[in-house]
Every structure is written in structure tokens, then in C-alpha cells.
Write a protein that holds these residues in place. Structure first.
Motif, mmCIF file in Angstrom:
data_model
loop_
_atom_site.group_PDB
_atom_site.id
_atom_site.type_symbol
_atom_site.label_atom_id
_atom_site.label_comp_id
_atom_site.label_asym_id
_atom_site.label_seq_id
_atom_site.Cartn_x
_atom_site.Cartn_y
_atom_site.Cartn_z
ATOM 1 N N ILE A 1 0.853 -1.193 0.000
ATOM 2 C CA ILE A 1 0.000 0.000 0.000
ATOM 3 C C ILE A 1 0.889 1.243 0.000
ATOM 4 C CG2 ILE A 1 -1.911 -1.166 1.167
ATOM 5 C CD1 ILE A 1 -1.130 0.203 3.731
ATOM 6 N N HIS A 2 0.353 2.303 -0.533
ATOM 7 C CA HIS A 2 1.092 3.551 -0.627
ATOM 8 C C HIS A 2 1.208 4.214 0.745
ATOM 9 C CE1 HIS A 2 1.151 3.547 -5.012
ATOM 10 N NE2 HIS A 2 -0.143 3.279 -5.009
ATOM 11 N N PHE A 3 2.310 4.914 0.961
ATOM 12 C CA PHE A 3 2.417 5.781 2.124
ATOM 13 C C PHE A 3 1.507 6.988 1.907
ATOM 14 C CE2 PHE A 3 6.465 3.504 2.602
ATOM 15 C CZ PHE A 3 6.448 3.233 3.974
ATOM 16 N N PRO A 4 1.046 7.610 2.991
ATOM 17 C CA PRO A 4 0.111 8.747 2.833
ATOM 18 C C PRO A 4 0.635 9.854 1.924
ATOM 19 C CG PRO A 4 0.180 8.043 5.118
ATOM 20 C CD PRO A 4 1.239 7.260 4.407
ATOM 21 N N ASP A 5 1.955 10.141 1.969
ATOM 22 C CA ASP A 5 2.476 11.230 1.138
ATOM 23 C C ASP A 5 2.588 10.842 -0.324
ATOM 24 O OD1 ASP A 5 4.572 9.484 1.384
ATOM 25 O OD2 ASP A 5 6.055 10.967 2.008
ATOM 26 N N GLU A 6 2.297 9.584 -0.667
ATOM 27 C CA GLU A 6 2.307 9.150 -2.064
ATOM 28 C C GLU A 6 0.918 9.261 -2.699
ATOM 29 O OE1 GLU A 6 5.800 5.783 -2.286
ATOM 30 O OE2 GLU A 6 3.901 5.180 -1.362
ATOM 31 N N VAL A 7 -0.084 9.529 -1.894
ATOM 32 C CA VAL A 7 -1.455 9.676 -2.396
ATOM 33 C C VAL A 7 -1.768 11.169 -2.520
ATOM 34 C CG1 VAL A 7 -3.899 9.211 -1.964
ATOM 35 C CG2 VAL A 7 -2.167 7.519 -1.307
ATOM 36 N N ARG A 8 -2.050 11.594 -3.727
ATOM 37 C CA ARG A 8 -2.337 13.011 -3.947
ATOM 38 C C ARG A 8 -3.643 13.415 -3.278
ATOM 39 N NH1 ARG A 8 -0.741 13.266 -10.389
ATOM 40 N NH2 ARG A 8 1.535 13.193 -10.086
ATOM 41 N N LYS A 9 -3.706 14.653 -2.871
ATOM 42 C CA LYS A 9 -4.881 15.146 -2.141
ATOM 43 C C LYS A 9 -6.057 15.367 -3.093
ATOM 44 C CE LYS A 9 -2.134 17.426 1.436
ATOM 45 N NZ LYS A 9 -2.422 16.356 2.409
ATOM 46 N N ALA A 10 -7.220 14.875 -2.686
ATOM 47 C CA ALA A 10 -8.429 15.049 -3.497
ATOM 48 C C ALA A 10 -8.790 16.523 -3.621
ATOM 49 C CB ALA A 10 -9.589 14.263 -2.873
ATOM 50 N N ALA A 11 -8.408 17.316 -2.618
ATOM 51 C CA ALA A 11 -8.727 18.742 -2.638
ATOM 52 C C ALA A 11 -8.015 19.475 -3.771
ATOM 53 C CB ALA A 11 -8.362 19.376 -1.297
ATOM 54 N N ASP A 12 -6.950 18.859 -4.317
ATOM 55 C CA ASP A 12 -6.203 19.501 -5.411
ATOM 56 C C ASP A 12 -6.802 19.222 -6.787
ATOM 57 O OD1 ASP A 12 -4.439 20.468 -3.535
ATOM 58 O OD2 ASP A 12 -3.001 18.831 -3.764
ATOM 59 N N VAL A 13 -7.840 18.372 -6.856
ATOM 60 C CA VAL A 13 -8.465 18.067 -8.143
ATOM 61 C C VAL A 13 -9.247 19.296 -8.621
ATOM 62 C CG1 VAL A 13 -10.053 16.552 -9.376
ATOM 63 C CG2 VAL A 13 -8.649 15.635 -7.514
ATOM 64 N N PRO A 14 -8.982 19.777 -9.828
ATOM 65 C CA PRO A 14 -9.645 21.004 -10.297
ATOM 66 C C PRO A 14 -11.101 20.793 -10.690
ATOM 67 C CG PRO A 14 -8.256 20.100 -12.030
ATOM 68 C CD PRO A 14 -8.013 19.250 -10.809
ATOM 69 N N ASN A 15 -11.868 21.876 -10.598
ATOM 70 C CA ASN A 15 -13.241 21.966 -11.112
ATOM 71 C C ASN A 15 -14.235 21.030 -10.434
ATOM 72 O OD1 ASN A 15 -12.300 23.843 -13.082
ATOM 73 N ND2 ASN A 15 -11.687 22.134 -14.402
ATOM 74 N N VAL A 16 -13.959 20.607 -9.201
ATOM 75 C CA VAL A 16 -14.927 19.785 -8.471
ATOM 76 C C VAL A 16 -15.944 20.723 -7.810
ATOM 77 C CG1 VAL A 16 -15.276 18.152 -6.589
ATOM 78 C CG2 VAL A 16 -13.238 17.975 -8.045
ATOM 79 N N PRO A 17 -17.253 20.543 -8.080
ATOM 80 C CA PRO A 17 -18.257 21.450 -7.487
ATOM 81 C C PRO A 17 -18.300 21.310 -5.971
ATOM 82 C CG PRO A 17 -19.312 19.580 -8.565
ATOM 83 C CD PRO A 17 -17.863 19.512 -8.932
ATOM 84 N N ALA A 18 -18.455 22.420 -5.282
ATOM 85 C CA ALA A 18 -18.455 22.424 -3.813
ATOM 86 C C ALA A 18 -19.761 21.867 -3.260
ATOM 87 C CB ALA A 18 -18.237 23.842 -3.292
ATOM 88 N N ALA A 19 -20.859 22.046 -3.992
ATOM 89 C CA ALA A 19 -22.163 21.588 -3.507
ATOM 90 C C ALA A 19 -22.892 20.850 -4.618
ATOM 91 C CB ALA A 19 -22.994 22.779 -3.030
ATOM 92 N N ASP A 20 -23.832 19.958 -4.211
ATOM 93 C CA ASP A 20 -24.630 19.190 -5.163
ATOM 94 C C ASP A 20 -25.915 19.951 -5.462
ATOM 95 O OD1 ASP A 20 -22.769 17.095 -5.121
ATOM 96 O OD2 ASP A 20 -23.689 16.257 -3.321
ATOM 97 N N GLU A 21 -25.983 20.537 -6.650
ATOM 98 C CA GLU A 21 -27.160 21.315 -7.033
ATOM 99 C C GLU A 21 -28.122 20.422 -7.810
ATOM 100 O OE1 GLU A 21 -25.752 24.709 -9.119
ATOM 101 O OE2 GLU A 21 -24.649 25.523 -7.397
#
Length: 276
Positions: free
Chosen positions: A164-184
Motif C-alpha cells: 500500500i502507498h504511504f500517505p504522502d504518495e497519495v495526492r490530495k483530493a482537494a487539489d483536483v480542479p473543477n470539483v463542485p463544492a455543492a450538489d445542485e
């Protein structure tokens, strides 16, 4: 099944000699890159662009780039000493956990573990303990000079290790662009989506799924083979026979020697006649 690693598992005072075997295999259809003109497989050579020459494996060292164009050289014996100091052939279980506590994004590769030498009883002990406790062992292992975290669990009566990957090898989901903040979306849309999910929900059966693209690609290759749509590598032109070439040059020189001597004699005789 090919053995790719030999070592031991340890937890507490228990030590189990084991072998690792790859649990999965890549079945991608692999192509060779050919020269379009003559269909010869192309070569990938290790060439120094400054020295303009192909390098032997003994001429290549490992370097870590600190800044652009500046490297730290690490020698092979230094890497070997480091791996030996960190126990390259040992799998140390450091914790026991519930498997469902690990998100699938962390999983990397799977390996079957088989007992080696006199490790049959200890192997069976760990397998039974993991099964009855419904736990998995969290371990550290070094494979190919890389330290990795690993989960050891029971799969179809066999101990299975999944790196399994170490935590610092998994990119943060928060860095994914254009993800909507709320479900409209409306309540009706949500209910319809959930209804569709319920209709498509089933028990997971891996035998149900297969690689359709690979199957069609293999069918295409077989059809071309059966229809004799084959190309043949052109034979490399034989190098000129240097022995024969040198013999021909020497023969040419030898043929010119008599003529040269005859010309010299005529000139000498003419000068003598003029002097008289």
C-alpha cells in the motif's frame, strides 16, 4: 509459480520463512515498434548526448537531481549497505488492523505468500489467527530497494500480501480542479438516480467481467495471421569483405609498378642522349 522474493515474516517472537509470488499478471497485448520501411524492430540505446557514444552498463551510475543539471551520485555499494541495514529480507508486522479501515486508493500490488523451509506450522498459525480475529497485519517490507507498507491477510486459504502507498504518495483530493463544492440537484433527480442504482445492484462475481478490447484485438491479430498479412524483417546487408578489398587495392598498386619503372627508364635514357 515463480518465486520473486525470499525472506521471513515476523510478529512478536514468531518468525516465518516465506516466499513471495506475484498474485496478478499483466495481460496487455504488447506491440514491438518497427521501422515502417523495412519492418525491423528498432533499438533503444543508452547514448550520452555530450560524448556522443553508446554506454555500457558499467559506465552508468545513479544520480539524484538536486537542482537543474546538478546531481548527487549514489553508488551501488552504498545502496546495498543501506538496504542490508534496514533488513531487506524481513517483513515485520508492526500492527494488526481491520481491513475495511483502509481506503482502496492506498492499495498497490498483490503477492501470494508461501511457507519456505520449516515454516509450515508458523504459517498455519498466522493464517488461523488472522481468520478467527478477522484482522489483517500491517507490515513494512523492502522490495527492489524501496520500503513499502503492506497488508497481510488471508485470501482463499493463502496468505496474501498487498503493498500500500504511504500517505504522502497519495495526492490530495482537494487539489483536483473543477470539483463542485455543492450538489445542485433536486430531490426527484436523487430518487431517480438511487432507483437506477438499486436496479443495477448485484453480487460481485469477477468471472462475469473480461477485457473486451483485448479479446477483439487478439481476434484482429489472428485474422491478419490467418490471412497471411505478415511482414518479414529485411536481412541486414553483409559488410564489405575488407580482406578482399585490400587484396584488390594491393593488386591495383602492383599493376601500376612496372609501368612506372618503364616511364622512369625512358626519361633517363632521353636525358643521357640530350647530354651527348
Amino acid at each position: 509459480m515463480h518465486t520473486m522474493w525470499k525472506g521471513s515474516i515476523s510478529f512478536g517472537l514468531v518468525n516465518i520463512p516465506i516466499k513471495l509470488h506475484a498474485a496478478t499478471e499483466d495481460k496487455d497485448v504488447k506491440f514491438r515498434s518497427l521501422h515502417k520501411e523495412c519492418h525491423t524492430p528498432i533499438k533503444y540505446e543508452k547514448i550520452c548526448p555530450v560524448c556522443e557514444k553508446e554506454l555500457d552498463i558499467k559506465e552508468i551510475v545513479k544520480g539524484y537531481e538536486i537542482t537543474k543539471g546538478k546531481f548527487v551520485i549514489v553508488e551501488e555499494d552504498e545502496l546495498k549497505e543501506l538496504s542490508e541495514a534496514t533488513g531487506e529480507r524481513a517483513v515485520e508486522i508492526i500492527d494488526f488492523i481491520k481491513l475495511n479501515e483502509i481506503d482502496p486508493i492506498y492499495f498497490n500490488r498483490s503477492y501470494y505468500m508461501s511457507p519456505d523451509g520449516g515454516g509450515m506450522k508458523a504459517y498455519g498459525l498466522l493464517r488461523k489467527a488472522l481468520t478467527e480475529s478477522e484482522k489483517a497485519g500491517l507490515a513494512k517490507i523492502i522490495i527492489r530497494s524501496k520500503e513499502q507498507l503492506a497488508v497481510i491477510r488471508v485470501f482463499e486459504g493463502t496468505l496474501l500480501m498487498e503493498t500500500i502507498h504511504f500517505p504522502d504518495e497519495v495526492r490530495k483530493a482537494a487539489d483536483v480542479p473543477n470539483v463542485p463544492a455543492a450538489d445542485e440537484v433536486s430531490k426527484k433527480e436523487i430518487d431517480t438516480a438511487i432507483l437506477l442504482i438499486d436496479q443495477l445492484t448485484t453480487t460481485f462475481n469477477p468471472e462475469k467481467y473480461h477485457d473486451e478490447y483485448r479479446s477483439k484485438l487478439l481476434e484482429l491479430i489472428e485474422a491478419k495471421r490467418s490471412g497471411q498479412e505478415l511482414v518479414t524483417v529485411k536481412e541486414k546487408a553483409p559488410a564489405a569483405n575488407m580482406t578482399d578489398l585490400m587484396a584488390a587495392l594491393q593488386a591495383s598498386i602492383d599493376r601500376t609498378k612496372p609501368a612506372a619503372k618503364k616511364t622512369v627508364r625512358r626519361k633517363t635514357a632521353k636525358k643521357e642522349a640530350q647530354s651527348k
